[in-house]
Design a protein around this motif. Structure first.
Motif, PDB file in Angstrom:
ATOM      1  N   LEU A 210      24.742  37.660  39.495  1.00 15.99           N
ATOM      2  CA  LEU A 210      24.895  39.423  38.600  1.00 15.99           C
ATOM      3  C   LEU A 210      25.672  40.625  39.527  1.00 15.99           C
ATOM      4  O   LEU A 210      25.013  40.436  40.641  1.00 15.99           O
ATOM      5  CB  LEU A 210      23.728  39.862  38.268  1.00 15.99           C
ATOM      6  CG  LEU A 210      22.953  39.547  37.328  1.00 15.99           C
ATOM      7  CD1 LEU A 210      21.441  39.852  36.834  1.00 15.99           C
ATOM      8  CD2 LEU A 210      23.262  39.367  36.155  1.00 15.99           C
ATOM      9  N   ILE A 211      27.009  40.132  39.258  1.00 14.23           N
ATOM     10  CA  ILE A 211      27.831  41.181  40.343  1.00 14.23           C
ATOM     11  C   ILE A 211      28.130  42.271  39.709  1.00 14.23           C
ATOM     12  O   ILE A 211      28.514  42.803  38.366  1.00 14.23           O
ATOM     13  CB  ILE A 211      29.342  40.270  40.322  1.00 14.23           C
ATOM     14  CG1 ILE A 211      28.403  38.230  41.325  1.00 14.23           C
ATOM     15  CG2 ILE A 211      29.967  41.027  41.415  1.00 14.23           C
ATOM     16  CD1 ILE A 211      28.644  38.638  41.756  1.00 14.23           C
ATOM     17  N   ALA A 212      27.562  43.552  40.747  1.00 14.66           N
ATOM     18  CA  ALA A 212      27.939  45.261  40.454  1.00 14.66           C
ATOM     19  C   ALA A 212      29.637  45.122  40.990  1.00 14.66           C
ATOM     20  O   ALA A 212      29.929  44.300  41.900  1.00 14.66           O
ATOM     21  CB  ALA A 212      27.079  46.099  41.426  1.00 14.66           C
ATOM     22  N   ALA A 213      29.901  46.245  39.906  1.00 14.75           N
ATOM     23  CA  ALA A 213      31.890  46.704  39.953  1.00 14.75           C
ATOM     24  C   ALA A 213      32.118  48.337  40.409  1.00 14.75           C
ATOM     25  O   ALA A 213      32.748  48.595  40.575  1.00 14.75           O
ATOM     26  CB  ALA A 213      32.369  45.438  38.939  1.00 14.75           C
ATOM     27  N   GLY A 214      30.785  48.528  40.220  1.00 12.38           N
ATOM     28  CA  GLY A 214      30.508  49.466  40.732  1.00 12.38           C
ATOM     29  C   GLY A 214      30.371  50.988  39.717  1.00 12.38           C
ATOM     30  O   GLY A 214      30.070  49.836  38.638  1.00 12.38           O
ATOM     31  N   ARG A 221      40.748  46.339  39.394  1.00 13.81           N
ATOM     32  CA  ARG A 221      40.983  46.728  40.996  1.00 13.81           C
ATOM     33  C   ARG A 221      39.774  46.552  40.654  1.00 13.81           C
ATOM     34  O   ARG A 221      39.261  45.473  41.778  1.00 13.81           O
ATOM     35  CB  ARG A 221      41.664  47.620  41.300  1.00 13.81           C
ATOM     36  CG  ARG A 221      41.214  47.761  42.997  1.00 13.81           C
ATOM     37  CD  ARG A 221      41.572  48.802  43.842  1.00 13.81           C
ATOM     38  NE  ARG A 221      43.489  49.880  43.485  1.00 13.81           N
ATOM     39  CZ  ARG A 221      43.877  48.716  44.235  1.00 13.81           C
ATOM     40  NH1 ARG A 221      44.222  48.150  44.646  1.00 13.81           N
ATOM     41  NH2 ARG A 221      45.159  49.721  44.200  1.00 13.81           N
ATOM     42  N   GLU A 222      38.766  47.211  40.443  1.00  9.34           N
ATOM     43  CA  GLU A 222      37.237  46.672  40.519  1.00  9.34           C
ATOM     44  C   GLU A 222      36.341  45.135  40.098  1.00  9.34           C
ATOM     45  O   GLU A 222      36.206  44.581  41.207  1.00  9.34           O
ATOM     46  CB  GLU A 222      36.543  47.810  40.575  1.00  9.34           C
ATOM     47  CG  GLU A 222      36.635  48.661  41.128  1.00  9.34           C
ATOM     48  CD  GLU A 222      35.616  50.400  40.204  1.00  9.34           C
ATOM     49  OE1 GLU A 222      35.493  51.308  40.609  1.00  9.34           O
ATOM     50  OE2 GLU A 222      35.902  49.972  39.100  1.00  9.34           O
ATOM     51  N   GLY A 223      37.569  44.945  38.836  1.00 12.79           N
ATOM     52  CA  GLY A 223      36.955  43.171  38.838  1.00 12.79           C
ATOM     53  C   GLY A 223      37.663  42.628  39.307  1.00 12.79           C
ATOM     54  O   GLY A 223      36.826  41.609  39.680  1.00 12.79           O
ATOM     55  N   ALA A 226      35.256  42.272  42.968  1.00 10.33           N
ATOM     56  CA  ALA A 226      33.970  41.707  42.288  1.00 10.33           C
ATOM     57  C   ALA A 226      34.483  40.261  42.056  1.00 10.33           C
ATOM     58  O   ALA A 226      33.310  39.445  42.628  1.00 10.33           O
ATOM     59  CB  ALA A 226      33.511  42.139  40.941  1.00 10.33           C
ATOM     60  N   MET A 227      35.532  39.480  41.734  1.00 10.75           N
ATOM     61  CA  MET A 227      35.893  38.277  41.176  1.00 10.75           C
ATOM     62  C   MET A 227      35.943  37.656  42.722  1.00 10.75           C
ATOM     63  O   MET A 227      35.974  37.124  43.289  1.00 10.75           O
ATOM     64  CB  MET A 227      36.615  37.893  40.906  1.00 10.75           C
ATOM     65  CG  MET A 227      37.480  36.734  40.548  1.00 10.75           C
ATOM     66  SD  MET A 227      35.661  35.715  39.384  1.00 10.75           S
ATOM     67  CE  MET A 227      36.002  34.718  39.154  1.00 10.75           C
ATOM     68  N   GLY A 228      36.485  38.639  44.156  1.00  7.90           N
ATOM     69  CA  GLY A 228      36.198  38.258  45.102  1.00  7.90           C
ATOM     70  C   GLY A 228      35.048  37.776  45.730  1.00  7.90           C
ATOM     71  O   GLY A 228      35.624  36.811  46.795  1.00  7.90           O
ATOM     72  N   ARG A 229      34.410  38.915  45.338  1.00  7.43           N
ATOM     73  CA  ARG A 229      33.275  38.456  46.091  1.00  7.43           C
ATOM     74  C   ARG A 229      32.316  37.176  45.898  1.00  7.43           C
ATOM     75  O   ARG A 229      31.722  36.586  46.317  1.00  7.43           O
ATOM     76  CB  ARG A 229      31.939  40.284  46.212  1.00  7.43           C
ATOM     77  CG  ARG A 229      32.252  41.199  46.530  1.00  7.43           C
ATOM     78  CD  ARG A 229      31.133  42.465  46.977  1.00  7.43           C
ATOM     79  NE  ARG A 229      30.791  42.678  45.882  1.00  7.43           N
ATOM     80  CZ  ARG A 229      31.489  43.181  45.243  1.00  7.43           C
ATOM     81  NH1 ARG A 229      32.724  44.214  44.638  1.00  7.43           N
ATOM     82  NH2 ARG A 229      30.920  43.168  43.317  1.00  7.43           N
ATOM     83  N   SER A 247      38.133  44.699  33.473  1.00  8.86           N
ATOM     84  CA  SER A 247      37.476  43.942  34.603  1.00  8.86           C
ATOM     85  C   SER A 247      37.896  42.719  35.159  1.00  8.86           C
ATOM     86  O   SER A 247      37.358  41.777  35.508  1.00  8.86           O
ATOM     87  CB  SER A 247      35.946  43.815  34.730  1.00  8.86           C
ATOM     88  OG  SER A 247      35.354  43.698  33.220  1.00  8.86           O
ATOM     89  N   ALA A 248      38.067  41.862  33.673  1.00 14.76           N
ATOM     90  CA  ALA A 248      38.438  40.456  33.044  1.00 14.76           C
ATOM     91  C   ALA A 248      39.664  40.313  34.320  1.00 14.76           C
ATOM     92  O   ALA A 248      39.874  39.093  34.545  1.00 14.76           O
ATOM     93  CB  ALA A 248      37.848  39.887  31.670  1.00 14.76           C
ATOM     94  N   PHE A 249      40.446  40.846  33.155  1.00 13.56           N
ATOM     95  CA  PHE A 249      41.990  40.849  34.190  1.00 13.56           C
ATOM     96  C   PHE A 249      42.187  41.190  35.335  1.00 13.56           C
ATOM     97  O   PHE A 249      42.994  40.169  35.966  1.00 13.56           O
ATOM     98  CB  PHE A 249      43.017  42.239  33.423  1.00 13.56           C
ATOM     99  CG  PHE A 249      44.214  42.074  33.431  1.00 13.56           C
ATOM    100  CD1 PHE A 249      45.316  40.757  33.757  1.00 13.56           C
ATOM    101  CD2 PHE A 249      45.030  42.046  34.827  1.00 13.56           C
ATOM    102  CE1 PHE A 249      46.466  40.980  33.158  1.00 13.56           C
ATOM    103  CE2 PHE A 249      46.196  43.170  35.160  1.00 13.56           C
ATOM    104  CZ  PHE A 249      46.915  41.850  34.541  1.00 13.56           C
ATOM    105  N   GLY A 250      40.984  41.890  35.739  1.00 13.35           N
ATOM    106  CA  GLY A 250      41.177  41.650  37.335  1.00 13.35           C
ATOM    107  C   GLY A 250      41.048  40.649  37.846  1.00 13.35           C
ATOM    108  O   GLY A 250      41.114  39.807  38.894  1.00 13.35           O
ATOM    109  N   ALA A 251      39.652  40.083  37.220  1.00 14.29           N
ATOM    110  CA  ALA A 251      39.755  38.536  37.710  1.00 14.29           C
ATOM    111  C   ALA A 251      40.164  38.269  38.136  1.00 14.29           C
ATOM    112  O   ALA A 251      40.212  36.776  38.574  1.00 14.29           O
ATOM    113  CB  ALA A 251      37.952  38.416  36.959  1.00 14.29           C
TER     114      ALA A 251
END
Length: 329
Positions: A210-214, A221-223, A226-229, A247-251
């Motif tokens: 479970l990854i919190a993104a803010g 950007r936040e997605g 989070a994907m980087g983490r 967020s999926a597009f950011g990931a």
């Protein structure tokens, strides 16, 4: 009206009757009055008329975000559905804050709207009391609350995400992560995360990704962050479900920056069926919540209640659709 009466050469009472389209005013006189109003730039003040009739010409609406395409579609459907009755929308922006929602509900109700539409089914106790005692139609949307205040047009966010988990498991993917926001603020995002947890547990799978993104709304950007983490800390992850398409597009872009294949190395899915999900390369698997239909159905329900065609609380369920695209094949 006095100014218009002087220009048209009639009494103020005749002007009033002309605006109400009463038969006692001839078409010639009405045309002269309307032309005088047009020339003077007159706008009819409906406040006194509304006070006399005890009916308002606007519907109050609260939404969590102004730049969210889903909520914009809902407001668009609502506005289109109310247009035939010349009912306007007075919009309140909560920024995913239930305390701000409470303040807005009080402010909106002071203006005596004909109905109020709120996003979500969870409110502060005071906001709930205000809505329960408003004496007007209350429609909760984008949710299926356990204890509805009045009418409901929505769906279970948890059930929608459970279907996504089941899709990944059928593909043989078991190490699945969820990227979401602050669960205390975004109640629909919280429900999606709860649905993810319940579905994983029902499949006998570990819920440790479970990854919190803010704080919401979660941006591209936040997605990506989070994907980087997730990649750095749990690189053996096979699939990722994101709280929204943004967020999926950011990931997805974070995977592309790192040269990690989607699909292949990771499968990624979002929520909302935004335009960006369909045009992304690869296109994003997502869930279509039929956001415009929520607004359209809410508008039709309001008109039914105001016209006496709807007796008692109504529950109009929406069935979201799982759209399987290239990012999870």
């Amino acid at each position: 009206m006095i100014d218009i009466a002087r220009v048209a050469g009639v009494s103020p009472m005749t002007v009033s009757r002309a605006f109400k389209s009463e038969g006692s005013v001839s078409e010639t006189t009405r045309a002269a009055i309307l032309q005088a109003a047009e020339d003077l730039g007159y706008v009819f003040d409906s406040t006194a008329s509304n006070l006399r009739s005890q009916r308002s010409d606007f519907v109050a609406v609260t939404i969590p975000s102004l730049n969210n395409a889903n909520f914009a579609d809902t407001v668009g459907g609502l506005s289109e559905g109310l247009k035939a009755r010349q009912l306007q929308i007075l919009l309140g922006y909560t920024n995913y804050d239930i305390l701000e929602e409470e303040r807005l509900i009080e402010q909106l109700l002071r203006r005596r709207p004909g109905a109020i539409v709120v996003t979500g089914g969870r409110h502060t106790p005071r906001a709930r009391r205000l809505l329960e005692n408003a004496g007007i139609p209350v429609i909760e949307t984008w949710d299926l609350p356990e204890a509805p205040i009045g009418h409901v047009v929505g769906f279970s966010n948890a059930a929608a995400v459970r279907g996504m988990v089941d899709h990944f498991v059928r593909q043989g993917l078991t190490r699945i992560a969820f990227i979401g926001g602050d669960a205390d603020r975004d109640t629909r995002g919280s429900d999606r995360r709860a649905g993810f947890v319940a579905a994983m547990q029902a499949q006998g799978l570990a819920v440790d990704r479970l990854i919190a993104a803010g704080p919401p709304p979660i941006s591209m950007r936040e997605g990506a962050t989070a994907m980087g983490r997730l990649i750095d800390t749990m690189p053996d992850t096979q699939a990722v479900i994101c709280v929204s398409d943004l967020s999926a597009f950011g990931a997805l872009t974070e995977c592309q920056r790192r040269g990690l294949a989607v699909p292949g190395r990771y499968s990624i899915a979002g929520f909302g069926d935004y335009d960006i999900a369909a045009v992304a390369v690869p296109s994003l698997t997502t869930i279509n919540p039929f956001s415009r239909a929520i607004g359209t159905k809410a508008a039709a329900l309001i008109l039914d209640v105001l016209d006496g065609r709807q007796d008692g609380p109504a529950l109009l369920p929406i069935t979201p659709e799982l759209l399987i695209r290239e990012s999870s094949r």
